[in-house]
Write a protein that holds these residues in place. Structure first.
Motif, PDB file in Angstrom:
ATOM      1  N   GLY A   1       0.796  -1.216   0.000  1.00 52.14           N
ATOM      2  CA  GLY A   1       0.000   0.000   0.000  1.00 52.14           C
ATOM      3  C   GLY A   1       0.828   1.265   0.000  1.00 52.14           C
ATOM      4  N   ARG A   2       1.959   1.210   0.684  1.00 48.05           N
ATOM      5  CA  ARG A   2       2.755   2.430   0.803  1.00 48.05           C
ATOM      6  C   ARG A   2       3.618   2.680  -0.424  1.00 48.05           C
ATOM      7  N   LEU A   3       3.855   1.640  -1.213  1.00 46.45           N
ATOM      8  CA  LEU A   3       4.657   1.823  -2.425  1.00 46.45           C
ATOM      9  C   LEU A   3       3.824   2.537  -3.475  1.00 46.45           C
ATOM     10  N   ASP A   4       4.448   3.343  -4.266  1.00 43.63           N
ATOM     11  CA  ASP A   4       3.708   4.031  -5.322  1.00 43.63           C
ATOM     12  C   ASP A   4       3.799   3.192  -6.592  1.00 43.63           C
ATOM     13  N   LEU A   5       2.899   2.218  -6.684  1.00 38.46           N
ATOM     14  CA  LEU A   5       2.985   1.292  -7.802  1.00 38.46           C
ATOM     15  C   LEU A   5       2.517   1.935  -9.100  1.00 38.46           C
ATOM     16  N   PRO A   6       3.103   1.548 -10.226  1.00 36.76           N
ATOM     17  CA  PRO A   6       2.570   2.006 -11.517  1.00 36.76           C
ATOM     18  C   PRO A   6       1.160   1.483 -11.727  1.00 36.76           C
ATOM     19  N   VAL A   7       0.382   2.175 -12.560  1.00 36.04           N
ATOM     20  CA  VAL A   7      -1.033   1.828 -12.698  1.00 36.04           C
ATOM     21  C   VAL A   7      -1.238   0.418 -13.224  1.00 36.04           C
ATOM     22  N   GLU A   8      -0.296  -0.043 -14.079  1.00 35.68           N
ATOM     23  CA  GLU A   8      -0.461  -1.403 -14.593  1.00 35.68           C
ATOM     24  C   GLU A   8      -0.408  -2.412 -13.463  1.00 35.68           C
ATOM     25  N   ALA A   9       0.496  -2.189 -12.499  1.00 37.74           N
ATOM     26  CA  ALA A   9       0.622  -3.123 -11.384  1.00 37.74           C
ATOM     27  C   ALA A   9      -0.625  -3.091 -10.509  1.00 37.74           C
ATOM     28  N   GLN A  10      -1.154  -1.892 -10.266  1.00 36.31           N
ATOM     29  CA  GLN A  10      -2.366  -1.808  -9.445  1.00 36.31           C
ATOM     30  C   GLN A  10      -3.519  -2.564 -10.095  1.00 36.31           C
ATOM     31  N   ALA A  11      -3.674  -2.341 -11.410  1.00 40.38           N
ATOM     32  CA  ALA A  11      -4.746  -3.031 -12.126  1.00 40.38           C
ATOM     33  C   ALA A  11      -4.523  -4.533 -12.112  1.00 40.38           C
ATOM     34  N   ALA A  12      -3.255  -4.950 -12.329  1.00 36.80           N
ATOM     35  CA  ALA A  12      -2.957  -6.374 -12.386  1.00 36.80           C
ATOM     36  C   ALA A  12      -3.270  -7.048 -11.058  1.00 36.80           C
ATOM     37  N   VAL A  13      -2.866  -6.403  -9.944  1.00 38.70           N
ATOM     38  CA  VAL A  13      -3.103  -7.025  -8.636  1.00 38.70           C
ATOM     39  C   VAL A  13      -4.597  -7.170  -8.369  1.00 38.70           C
ATOM     40  N   LEU A  14      -5.371  -6.159  -8.725  1.00 38.34           N
ATOM     41  CA  LEU A  14      -6.818  -6.255  -8.521  1.00 38.34           C
ATOM     42  C   LEU A  14      -7.390  -7.452  -9.263  1.00 38.34           C
ATOM     43  N   TRP A  15      -6.993  -7.611 -10.530  1.00 36.54           N
ATOM     44  CA  TRP A  15      -7.553  -8.714 -11.296  1.00 36.54           C
ATOM     45  C   TRP A  15      -7.017 -10.069 -10.856  1.00 36.54           C
ATOM     46  N   ILE A  16      -5.787 -10.088 -10.351  1.00 31.29           N
ATOM     47  CA  ILE A  16      -5.256 -11.344  -9.801  1.00 31.29           C
ATOM     48  C   ILE A  16      -6.101 -11.773  -8.606  1.00 31.29           C
ATOM     49  N   ILE A  17      -6.432 -10.792  -7.749  1.00 32.48           N
ATOM     50  CA  ILE A  17      -7.252 -11.111  -6.578  1.00 32.48           C
ATOM     51  C   ILE A  17      -8.611 -11.638  -7.024  1.00 32.48           C
ATOM     52  N   ILE A  18      -9.226 -10.955  -8.004  1.00 30.53           N
ATOM     53  CA  ILE A  18     -10.533 -11.406  -8.485  1.00 30.53           C
ATOM     54  C   ILE A  18     -10.427 -12.811  -9.060  1.00 30.53           C
ATOM     55  N   PHE A  19      -9.393 -13.056  -9.862  1.00 29.49           N
ATOM     56  CA  PHE A  19      -9.223 -14.366 -10.491  1.00 29.49           C
ATOM     57  C   PHE A  19      -9.103 -15.462  -9.447  1.00 29.49           C
ATOM     58  N   PHE A  20      -8.211 -15.293  -8.477  1.00 29.01           N
ATOM     59  CA  PHE A  20      -8.014 -16.360  -7.505  1.00 29.01           C
ATOM     60  C   PHE A  20      -9.202 -16.518  -6.565  1.00 29.01           C
ATOM     61  N   ALA A  21      -9.868 -15.418  -6.243  1.00 28.86           N
ATOM     62  CA  ALA A  21     -11.081 -15.561  -5.443  1.00 28.86           C
ATOM     63  C   ALA A  21     -12.113 -16.373  -6.218  1.00 28.86           C
ATOM     64  N   ALA A  22     -12.224 -16.087  -7.528  1.00 27.42           N
ATOM     65  CA  ALA A  22     -13.146 -16.847  -8.361  1.00 27.42           C
ATOM     66  C   ALA A  22     -12.760 -18.327  -8.362  1.00 27.42           C
ATOM     67  N   MET A  23     -11.468 -18.613  -8.461  1.00 20.31           N
ATOM     68  CA  MET A  23     -11.010 -20.000  -8.472  1.00 20.31           C
ATOM     69  C   MET A  23     -11.365 -20.708  -7.171  1.00 20.31           C
ATOM     70  N   SER A  24     -11.399 -19.935  -6.072  1.00 17.76           N
ATOM     71  CA  SER A  24     -11.640 -20.608  -4.798  1.00 17.76           C
ATOM     72  C   SER A  24     -13.106 -20.945  -4.592  1.00 17.76           C
ATOM     73  N   GLY A  25     -13.988 -20.293  -5.334  1.00 19.22           N
ATOM     74  CA  GLY A  25     -15.387 -20.536  -5.023  1.00 19.22           C
ATOM     75  C   GLY A  25     -16.353 -20.820  -6.152  1.00 19.22           C
ATOM     76  N   LEU A  26     -15.962 -20.541  -7.412  1.00 21.71           N
ATOM     77  CA  LEU A  26     -16.966 -20.631  -8.468  1.00 21.71           C
ATOM     78  C   LEU A  26     -17.348 -22.048  -8.859  1.00 21.71           C
ATOM     79  N   ALA A  27     -16.501 -23.014  -8.568  1.00 17.90           N
ATOM     80  CA  ALA A  27     -16.838 -24.372  -8.977  1.00 17.90           C
ATOM     81  C   ALA A  27     -17.867 -24.982  -8.046  1.00 17.90           C
ATOM     82  N   GLN A  28     -18.162 -24.283  -6.948  1.00 13.33           N
ATOM     83  CA  GLN A  28     -19.025 -24.841  -5.915  1.00 13.33           C
ATOM     84  C   GLN A  28     -20.385 -25.294  -6.405  1.00 13.33           C
TER      85      GLN A  28
END
Lengths: 219, 229
Positions: B49-76
């Motif tokens: 949070g304290r690092l000033d990440l480039p926008v690509e990294a911020q976007a990438a991390v958000l989608w990584i979180i969404i992807f893995f959260a989806a992997m943990s629950g969508l097959a249910q």
């Protein structure tokens, strides 16, 4: 038998001539010889996937397990060539641009294909029962194939490319390859495709014989 | 479940209502996904949070979180059907098409819930500056439709497997690569200072829309092969 001889001659020609003749691309130099091997391997990797997908469609239509054998053998061979293409491309990248991996669109596509192949085999190994495995693997193969055009055609518009495509196709889109290069490249393409199909036919024959052996032992 | 003579929409609605009711009682899948999402956002913002990440990294991390959260629950939704053996009854009684569309809409709703919870959290905790909020929401919306479209069919495939493990993620990731590239690229464009982000992201939007259409159509066509035994 005749095809084996033709394959031997063609591949021998390609391998020898690739190293005797002057390097195809002067700017990059000796490393550009890999072009004769890397491009046909990538081509065969895609061909393997297409053959596997067509066999999968046939399985879903007709329900014959030989189609599943075809899909599996084509996928196995395609996987091997895909691995070769990825590795040869990576070596070329290291020699030319001093880094093994760059997320260039073509590199991404071949890795993507490798991941699909890997996932296909992971799925096959997790399923039991011949028909179930054949059916579900076929569905996955078709579904995966549908996402391929996106990566192949769309992503290159978004990302700039490192691939030296300009050396072969000039700005007018005309195909310009020098005589000696073409003399080795096109036979290479044919030789690798022929290699794929020879191994594919062998693999399918073996699978059919195995299946027949199992069926006979159960009677 | 409605009878044979009822409309397709009624059947889809019944499938969806059943899944929602079941989920509401146990709250297992939604709980897993939300917990995963919130935990990951917290960890990420704590460390980065304290690092000033480039926008690509911020976007990438958000989608990584969404992807893995989806992997943990969508097959249910499919795995639960197979494990409680209700899948057999469903197969006997229902047509495959309403089942697929019902489960697809259910997955879209679960993902929408996930995104609605973690995106504001992510924006606040990482101090993200969203210049183009409209485009940002549109890309999220298109992204989750494509994500649900691709993963619903795969969830159906792996529900039949004996040893599942990480199979869902392994099978889904290659197929989702074009979607993730488009979504991350488009999201990065909404975060930058550039004023003309709608024009800049037009190719990504086209990619996301066409991807969603193609995977959902393919899913509808292929589902009956997965479903019928």
């Amino acid at each position: 038998m005749i095809w084996n001889v033709i394959l031997f001659v063609l591949m021998g020609w390609v391998i020898v001539m690739a190293f005797i003749t002057p390097a195809p691309q002067q700017v990059i130099g000796e490393a550009s010889r890999i072009f004769y091997f890397h491009v046909p391997q990538a081509w065969v990797a895609v061909v393997g996937f297409v053959v596997s997908m067509v066999a999968s469609i046939n399985y879903l239509r007709r329900g014959r397990l030989t189609d599943d054998d075809r899909a599996r053998v084509a996928a196995e061979l395609g996987f091997v060539f895909c691995l070769l293409a990825t590795v040869s491309g990576s070596i070329f990248a290291k020699v030319t641009w001093n880094s093994y991996w760059n997320w260039d669109p073509r590199e991404t596509s071949i890795l993507f294909l490798l991941l699909i192949y890997g996932a296909y085999f992971a799925l096959r190994s997790a399923l039991t029962g011949d028909e179930k495995r054949a059916r579900l693997a076929a569905v996955y193969s078709i579904f995966a194939f549908i996402t391929v055009p996106f990566l192949v055609f769309v992503v290159p518009r978004v990302l700039p490319s490192l691939h030296p495509s300009d050396s072969v196709v000039d700005s007018a889109g005309q195909f310009s390859m020098s005589g000696t290069t073409a003399m080795i490249f096109f036979p290479a393409l044919v030789a690798f495709s022929l290699l794929f199909f020879r191994l594919y036919i062998l693999g399918v024959r073996i699978s059919i014989l195995k299946r027949r052996r199992i069926e006979e032992s159960q009677l | 479940m409605p009878g044979k003579s009822s409309s397709w929409a009624a059947k889809v609605g019944a499938m969806l209502a059943k899944d929602i009711r079941q989920e509401y009682r146990t709250r297992y899948a939604a709980g897993a996904i939300l917990l995963f999402g919130v935990t990951t956002v917290t960890v990420v913002s704590f460390t980065m949070g304290r690092l000033d990440l480039p926008v690509e990294a911020q976007a990438a991390v958000l989608w990584i979180i969404i992807f893995f959260a989806a992997m943990s629950g969508l097959a249910q939704s499919f795995i639960r059907e197979e494990e409680t053996k209700t899948a057999v009854a469903l197969r006997l009684y229902a047509d495959p098409n309403p089942v697929y569309v019902g489960k697809l809409i259910y997955n879209i709703l679960i993902l929408a819930l996930l995104v609605a919870v973690i995106t504001p959290l992510y924006i606040i905790m990482t101090d993200m500056i969203v210049s183009g909020i409209g485009l940002f929401c549109l890309i999220l919306f298109l992204g989750i439709i494509g994500l649900a479209g691709a993963t619903t069919l795969i969830a159906a495939i792996i529900s039949k497997a004996n040893i599942r493990g990480a199979l869902f993620a392994v099978l889904s990731f290659p197929l989702l690569l074009p979607l993730l590239i488009g979504a991350i690229g488009g999201t990065a464009k909404t975060l930058s200072e550039n004023e003309d982000y709608w024009a800049a992201a037009s190719s990504e939007i086209q990619l996301l829309i066409s991807y969603a259409v193609v995977v959902i159509t393919a899913g509808i066509l292929l589902f009956e092969f997965v479903w019928e035994e």
